[in-house]
Design a protein around this motif. Structure first.
Motif, PDB file in Angstrom:
ATOM      1  N   GLN A 172      36.540  59.036  40.885  1.00  0.00           N
ATOM      2  CA  GLN A 172      37.654  58.124  41.082  1.00  0.00           C
ATOM      3  C   GLN A 172      38.372  58.356  42.406  1.00  0.00           C
ATOM      4  N   ASP A 173      37.978  59.421  43.140  1.00  0.00           N
ATOM      5  CA  ASP A 173      38.551  59.611  44.471  1.00  0.00           C
ATOM      6  C   ASP A 173      38.017  58.577  45.450  1.00  0.00           C
ATOM      7  N   GLU A 174      36.850  58.008  45.144  1.00  0.00           N
ATOM      8  CA  GLU A 174      36.249  56.994  46.018  1.00  0.00           C
ATOM      9  C   GLU A 174      36.897  55.628  45.782  1.00  0.00           C
ATOM     10  N   ALA A 175      36.882  55.180  44.547  1.00  0.00           N
ATOM     11  CA  ALA A 175      37.435  53.866  44.206  1.00  0.00           C
ATOM     12  C   ALA A 175      37.685  53.796  42.713  1.00  0.00           C
ATOM     13  N   ARG A 176      38.804  53.232  42.349  1.00  0.00           N
ATOM     14  CA  ARG A 176      39.092  53.090  40.923  1.00  0.00           C
ATOM     15  C   ARG A 176      40.025  51.911  40.699  1.00  0.00           C
ATOM     16  N   LEU A 179      45.211  49.052  37.686  1.00  0.00           N
ATOM     17  CA  LEU A 179      45.729  48.222  36.599  1.00  0.00           C
ATOM     18  C   LEU A 179      45.457  46.762  36.902  1.00  0.00           C
ATOM     19  N   THR A 180      45.747  45.920  35.944  1.00  0.00           N
ATOM     20  CA  THR A 180      45.717  44.472  36.161  1.00  0.00           C
ATOM     21  C   THR A 180      47.118  43.926  35.917  1.00  0.00           C
ATOM     22  N   ILE A 181      47.472  42.909  36.675  1.00  0.00           N
ATOM     23  CA  ILE A 181      48.731  42.192  36.479  1.00  0.00           C
ATOM     24  C   ILE A 181      48.400  40.708  36.455  1.00  0.00           C
ATOM     25  N   HIS A 182      48.458  40.137  35.264  1.00  0.00           N
ATOM     26  CA  HIS A 182      48.188  38.708  35.083  1.00  0.00           C
ATOM     27  C   HIS A 182      46.803  38.358  35.624  1.00  0.00           C
ATOM     28  N   ASP A 183      46.707  37.800  36.852  1.00  0.00           N
ATOM     29  CA  ASP A 183      45.401  37.408  37.384  1.00  0.00           C
ATOM     30  C   ASP A 183      44.986  38.282  38.565  1.00  0.00           C
ATOM     31  N   GLU A 184      45.526  39.499  38.633  1.00  0.00           N
ATOM     32  CA  GLU A 184      45.201  40.424  39.717  1.00  0.00           C
ATOM     33  C   GLU A 184      44.483  41.656  39.179  1.00  0.00           C
ATOM     34  N   ILE A 185      43.540  42.140  39.990  1.00  0.00           N
ATOM     35  CA  ILE A 185      42.955  43.458  39.768  1.00  0.00           C
ATOM     36  C   ILE A 185      43.413  44.339  40.926  1.00  0.00           C
ATOM     37  N   SER A 192      37.726  54.357  54.042  1.00  0.00           N
ATOM     38  CA  SER A 192      36.442  53.997  54.641  1.00  0.00           C
ATOM     39  C   SER A 192      35.636  53.020  53.777  1.00  0.00           C
ATOM     40  N   LEU A 193      36.057  52.837  52.535  1.00  0.00           N
ATOM     41  CA  LEU A 193      35.317  51.965  51.606  1.00  0.00           C
ATOM     42  C   LEU A 193      36.029  50.650  51.313  1.00  0.00           C
ATOM     43  N   VAL A 194      37.187  50.452  51.919  1.00  0.00           N
ATOM     44  CA  VAL A 194      38.017  49.290  51.570  1.00  0.00           C
ATOM     45  C   VAL A 194      37.264  47.981  51.755  1.00  0.00           C
ATOM     46  N   ASP A 195      36.643  47.770  52.907  1.00  0.00           N
ATOM     47  CA  ASP A 195      35.974  46.492  53.167  1.00  0.00           C
ATOM     48  C   ASP A 195      34.824  46.254  52.187  1.00  0.00           C
ATOM     49  N   GLU A 196      34.034  47.285  51.937  1.00  0.00           N
ATOM     50  CA  GLU A 196      32.901  47.166  51.011  1.00  0.00           C
ATOM     51  C   GLU A 196      33.373  46.783  49.605  1.00  0.00           C
ATOM     52  N   VAL A 197      34.371  47.505  49.102  1.00  0.00           N
ATOM     53  CA  VAL A 197      34.855  47.257  47.739  1.00  0.00           C
ATOM     54  C   VAL A 197      35.559  45.911  47.654  1.00  0.00           C
ATOM     55  N   LYS A 198      36.338  45.596  48.673  1.00  0.00           N
ATOM     56  CA  LYS A 198      37.047  44.307  48.674  1.00  0.00           C
ATOM     57  C   LYS A 198      36.063  43.142  48.643  1.00  0.00           C
ATOM     58  N   ASN A 199      35.051  43.175  49.482  1.00  0.00           N
ATOM     59  CA  ASN A 199      34.087  42.074  49.553  1.00  0.00           C
ATOM     60  C   ASN A 199      33.288  41.948  48.255  1.00  0.00           C
ATOM     61  N   GLN A 200      32.896  43.076  47.692  1.00  0.00           N
ATOM     62  CA  GLN A 200      32.110  43.024  46.455  1.00  0.00           C
ATOM     63  C   GLN A 200      32.964  42.556  45.282  1.00  0.00           C
ATOM     64  N   THR A 201      34.216  43.015  45.231  1.00  0.00           N
ATOM     65  CA  THR A 201      35.118  42.580  44.161  1.00  0.00           C
ATOM     66  C   THR A 201      35.381  41.086  44.260  1.00  0.00           C
ATOM     67  N   LYS A 202      35.562  40.598  45.467  1.00  0.00           N
ATOM     68  CA  LYS A 202      35.767  39.162  45.682  1.00  0.00           C
ATOM     69  C   LYS A 202      34.559  38.384  45.165  1.00  0.00           C
ATOM     70  N   THR A 203      33.355  38.847  45.505  1.00  0.00           N
ATOM     71  CA  THR A 203      32.129  38.176  45.042  1.00  0.00           C
ATOM     72  C   THR A 203      32.046  38.181  43.512  1.00  0.00           C
ATOM     73  N   ILE A 204      32.375  39.324  42.915  1.00  0.00           N
ATOM     74  CA  ILE A 204      32.334  39.442  41.449  1.00  0.00           C
ATOM     75  C   ILE A 204      33.304  38.461  40.810  1.00  0.00           C
TER      76      ILE A 204
END
Length: 208
Positions: A172-176, A179-185, A192-204
């Motif tokens: 969980q030190d990499e990415a975790r 919480l969720t708030i209404h329609d947000e994750i 160093s992983l922000v862009d990768e996780v952001k883009n993949q989460t957006k696609t999901i």
């Protein structure tokens, strides 16, 4: 990461209301566009107060909002609120038809469902008590909309959690997910992983 106007998009999908669909397809400000249609004025002439009133009704309509309730939330008189709602339903006839169809369906069958088949029962919809029946009808109008939005959010959350575990294991030190708030994750991610996780989460979220 969050969904944009998810409940109103679900309304557009469920009702097949062309004016809402066109507004979303053209990336218009949905509340400004609603005010423009209801007030019959050019979109660029919509005031902040008129946009705010339209926003209150765009979201309030899914709760079966009354002229009294809308008047309070939009800070206008009850007669003004009644006219605003009437004009809204005239401009968006498919929404009015959806509401009427749901009332008829729940009165007959006693339940409604989300797009994904999750069902909620409303035994009060068959009662002779006018107050209880109206309350059940309002909740029945709301449930397929908010319920479908909730279903989408839950699937996005599950798929995002699976992606994180497949990519980073249980570190969980990499990415975790925090919480969720209404329609947000909301995620906490190593710089160093922000862009990768952001883009993949957006696609999901979009694919869900």
């Amino acid at each position: 990461m969050d969904y944009s106007q998810i409940e109103i998009r679900v309304i557009a999908y469920l009702t097949r209301e062309k004016k809402l669909i066109e507004a979303f397809e053209n990336n218009l400000d949905i509340h400004q566009r609603t005010a423009s249609l209801v007030k019959k004025i050019p979109q660029e002439e919509v005031t902040p107060a008129e946009r705010s009133s339209a926003k209150a009704l765009n979201f309030g309509i899914i709760y079966g909002i009354s002229p009294f309730g809308f008047a309070r939330s939009a800070k206008m008189s009850e007669p003004e609120a009644r006219i605003f709602i009437e004009n809204y339903l005239r401009e968006f006839p498919q929404i009015a038809r959806y509401m009427a169809n749901i009332r008829s369906f729940v009165n007959k069958f006693g339940f409604v469902e989300t797009v994904f088949g999750r069902r909620r029962y409303f035994p009060e919809a068959k009662t002779n008590n006018h107050f209880l029946r109206q309350s059940a009808e309002r909740m029945a109008i709301n449930m397929p909309i908010q319920g479908t939005a909730a279903d989408i959010m839950k699937m996005a959350l599950i798929n995002t959690a699976e992606f994180l575990e497949e990519s980073f294991g249980r570190n969980q030190d990499e990415a975790r997910i925090v919480l969720t708030i209404h329609d947000e994750i909301i995620l906490e991610v190593k710089d160093s992983l922000v862009d990768e996780v952001k883009n993949q989460t957006k696609t999901i979220m979009e694919s869900v």
